[in-house]
Design an enzyme around this catalytic site. Structure first.
Site, short mmCIF file in Angstrom:
data_model
loop_
_atom_site.label_atom_id
_atom_site.label_comp_id
_atom_site.label_asym_id
_atom_site.label_seq_id
_atom_site.Cartn_x
_atom_site.Cartn_y
_atom_site.Cartn_z
N ASP A 164 0.94 -1.22 0.20
CA ASP A 164 -0.14 -0.10 0.16
C ASP A 164 0.74 1.30 0.20
OD1 ASP A 164 -1.58 1.97 0.48
OD2 ASP A 164 -2.36 1.58 2.42
N ASP A 166 -4.08 3.97 2.58
CA ASP A 166 -5.46 3.72 2.60
C ASP A 166 -5.74 2.13 3.03
OD1 ASP A 166 -5.08 2.13 0.41
OD2 ASP A 166 -6.60 3.26 -0.75
N ASP A 173 -1.88 -1.23 -4.00
CA ASP A 173 -2.11 -0.31 -4.97
C ASP A 173 -0.82 -0.51 -6.25
OD1 ASP A 173 -0.10 1.34 -4.31
OD2 ASP A 173 -1.71 2.25 -2.70
N ASP A 200 -5.79 -10.02 -15.61
CA ASP A 200 -6.67 -11.05 -15.40
C ASP A 200 -7.90 -10.51 -15.78
OD1 ASP A 200 -8.12 -12.93 -14.08
OD2 ASP A 200 -6.96 -12.72 -12.00
N ASP A 242 -10.01 -15.86 -16.31
CA ASP A 242 -10.61 -16.23 -15.37
C ASP A 242 -11.99 -17.28 -15.57
OD1 ASP A 242 -11.44 -15.60 -12.20
OD2 ASP A 242 -13.23 -14.97 -13.43
N GLU A 283 -7.89 -20.08 -16.71
CA GLU A 283 -8.19 -20.95 -15.29
C GLU A 283 -9.07 -21.95 -15.54
OE1 GLU A 283 -9.91 -19.98 -10.76
OE2 GLU A 283 -10.76 -19.22 -12.57
N HIS A 321 -4.73 -17.22 -4.96
CA HIS A 321 -5.70 -16.51 -4.25
C HIS A 321 -6.80 -17.19 -3.95
CE1 HIS A 321 -7.23 -15.47 -8.19
NE2 HIS A 321 -8.23 -15.13 -7.55
N ASP A 322 -6.92 -18.42 -4.27
CA ASP A 322 -8.34 -18.96 -3.99
C ASP A 322 -8.09 -20.29 -3.21
OD1 ASP A 322 -9.94 -17.27 -5.74
OD2 ASP A 322 -9.53 -18.55 -7.35
C1 GLC Z 1 -12.15 -17.24 -10.08
C2 GLC Z 1 -11.26 -16.55 -9.26
C3 GLC Z 1 -12.00 -16.14 -7.95
C4 GLC Z 1 -13.15 -15.65 -8.44
C5 GLC Z 1 -13.99 -16.71 -9.41
C6 GLC Z 1 -15.20 -15.63 -9.76
O1 GLC Z 1 -12.09 -18.72 -9.82
O2 GLC Z 1 -10.14 -17.01 -9.07
O3 GLC Z 1 -11.21 -15.48 -7.04
O4 GLC Z 1 -13.98 -15.45 -7.31
O5 GLC Z 1 -13.17 -16.77 -10.50
O6 GLC Z 1 -14.67 -14.49 -10.86
#
Ligand code: GLC
Length: 552
Positions: A20, A24, A28, A97, A199, A256, A325-326
């Site tokens: 950051d 905030d 960023d 992304d 995605d 993905e 991140h999931d």
């Molecule tokens: C993908 C992303 C995830 C998001 C989902 C809906 O799986 O990695 O973080 O919640 O798509 O866009």
């Protein structure tokens, strides 16, 4: 001839949590630019940013309201240009992304689509009339856990959402929608980005009929994933995307692709495939329904990885990843509970940097960051809240539901980066948007870079080893000890050169000499141990959680 992205290290940044610059509490773009030297030390060549477009942030940016701008909380378009430029000075390309299965319900396309059944935007999304009794068109359950249909008063119709109700699905059957998607992609390519992570891509094509599925929960609903994933004909859309956007440019795409079986890899990522790589989920725990989750076993991980390697041996490429991140942090995901997390992180580091495929590191993985504990008030992730409720609805006790969120919450991977031991881990001078893992005083970049035995320095050593040894970059892959439940061992071969990687995923000593057959033990045990995570590797056995590499 290899392409640049086959010989690089990729790194995923969860923008909210990286750095950051303006106090905030949210990461960023300027914050990322400030930390490019950290990434250069890891020899990163491709930097995937989670979505940075304007968004109401219901799903932290995966709900895009404008594809052509930057979310003001992350900065401005000129901050983005500066990041692209500063990164390029360090040979790092920015990977965007691209979320095109759905938009935000605040996107102008959706606002116009919901307003009228006849206007030019009417068919941008997937609208259906209610059943006679007014209920949803069918019983599909969204990935996050509720009905996949949301009623809209203005049109007197339901719209489909594979994820949250604020994420309506785009209608890819509509050529105008596809044209919009190609325009977005070309806009960013013209800006000089190095490619896309696409995605939720296997959901973009829906079956021609929307039949009820067999109920698979007390809610009477049926998983939408099963009903729509990888629908026949999807590759026609994706090849069209390729031809209209990335073809002929020196960039890469990674889709993905949960639910694409290894048998179809060539069609997806072969020389005539739709993408350069896809993130398969086959080697990860299937975490769509937490209350009845089964953790993946090492044998399943080995099988999935070796299958992908075999299928793409002569045609195709894929990414290697163990975090994003999931997912929960890898030192919890792939190991027995309560193991030494630092040692476990180094086992994954060794695996990631020695397999065939492009390694994707996730922020904080290089530090050995860990899961932490959550209560619902501090959890941000909407999936966590929905899954907690779903667990209770299905008769799970509060105590066990709590255990589930501690382990599987996507917030585990999203806690802010641990840069140093000062307040808020050096991530922000303000109030962090998500709690910081209390172990930042020990696990942080500044402390680790000074400690030769740290996870960070192990990564740097292994990255140098990988990039300096063509056998790791392009050598063949052969699984060894395929049936062993504790050891992951394989051989990489290129011309006359070979490297053998042996990883002990268990917290017990593993007797190598008895596990190997006599031919193998003769050749292996006399080879030179070129790398070990332990100071005194023992010729005949592996220490608990030891990772080692033999060279010819
Ligand atoms: C993908 C992303 C995830 C998001 C989902 C809906 O799986 O990695 O973080 O919640 O798509 O866009």
């Amino acid at each position: 001839m290899s392409k640049w992205w086959q010989e690089t290290i990729a790194y995923e940044i969860y923008v909210n949590s990286f750095n950051d610059s303006n106090a905030d509490g949210y990461g960023d773009l300027k914050g990322i630019t400030q930390k490019l030297d950290h990434l250069a030390a890891l020899r990163v060549g491709a930097l995937w940013l989670t979505p940075v477009y304007p968004s109401p942030m219901v799903d932290n940016g995966y709900d895009i309201s404008d594809y052509y701008d930057i979310n003001p909380m992350y900065g401005t378009m000129s901050d983005m240009d500066e990041l692209i430029y500063e990164a390029s000075k360090r040979n790092i390309k920015i990977i965007m992304d691209l979320v095109t299965n759905h938009t935000s319900d605040q996107n102008q396309w959706f606002i116009k689509s919901r307003a009228s059944k006849t206007g030019p935007y009417a068919d941008y999304y997937i609208w259906r009339d209610p059943k006679e009794d007014g209920s949803a068109p069918n019983n599909w359950r969204s990935i996050f856990g509720e009905s996949a249909w949301e009623y809209c008063e203005e049109r007197g119709q339901y719209y489909l959402h594979t994820f949250a109700k604020e994420q309506p699905d785009l209608n890819w059957e509509n050529i105008t929608v596809r044209e919009e998607v190609y325009k977005v992609a070309n806009f960013w390519l013209d800006k000089g980005v190095g490619g896309f992570r696409l995605d939720a891509i296997p959901y973009i094509k829906k079956p021609s009929e929307f039949k009820d599925g067999i109920p698979d929960g007390v809610d009477g609903l049926s998983s939408i994933h099963k009903a729509i994933v990888n629908t026949h004909g999807i590759l026609d859309f994706l090849r069209e995307f390729k031809n209209r956007t990335v073809n002929g440019r020196d960039v890469f795409t990674v889709g993905e692709a949960n639910g694409v079986p290894a048998t179809e890899l060539n069609e997806w990522v072969g020389s005539h495939g739709a993408f350069d790589m896809i993130f398969s989920f086959e080697h990860t725990t299937d975490d769509d329904t937490w209350y009845r989750i089964n953790d993946i076993t090492l044998s399943e991980v080995k099988r999935a990885i070796s299958e992908a390697a075999i299928k793409t041996k002569d045609d195709g490429w894929y990414p290697i990843y163990f975090e994003n991140h999931d997912k929960m942090r890898c030192n919890s995901h792939y190991f027995p509970e309560n193991v030494d997390k630092k040692a476990a992180s180094k086992v994954i580091a060794t695996l990631l940097m020695t397999l065939r495929g492009t390694p994707f590191l996730y922020q904080g993985q290089e530090l050995g960051m860990t899961n932490t504990e959550w209560n619902l008030l501090e959890a941000n992730d909407l999936k966590t809240h929905l899954q907690y409720q779903k667990a209770l609805d299905n008769g799970i006790s509060i105590e066990n539901a709590q255990k589930l969120i501690n382990k599987y919450s996507r917030d585990n991977a999203r806690t802010p980066m641990q840069w140093n031991a000062t307040k808020n881990s050096g991530f922000t001078a303000g109030k962090p948007w998500l709690k910081i893992n209390p172990n930042y005083t020990e696990i942080n970049a500044e402390a680790e870079i000074k400690d030769p035995s740290s996870v960070l320095n192990t990564y740097i050593e292994l990255i140098n080893l990988r990039l300096g040894n063509p056998v790791f970059l392009s050598g063949d892959f052969e699984m060894l000890l395929p049936d062993d439940k504790d050891i992951f061992a394989f051989k990489r071969t290129l011309d006359e050169k070979a490297a053998i990687v042996v990883l002990n995923f268990s917290d017990k000593i593993q007797p190598l000499s008895t596990k190997l057959n006599s031919d193998m033990s003769n050749s292996l045990l006399n080879k030179k141990i070129g790398f070990s995570t332990h100071e005194n590797p023992n010729k005949d056995s592996l220490h608990p959680l030891e990772a080692r590499i033999y060279f010819d």
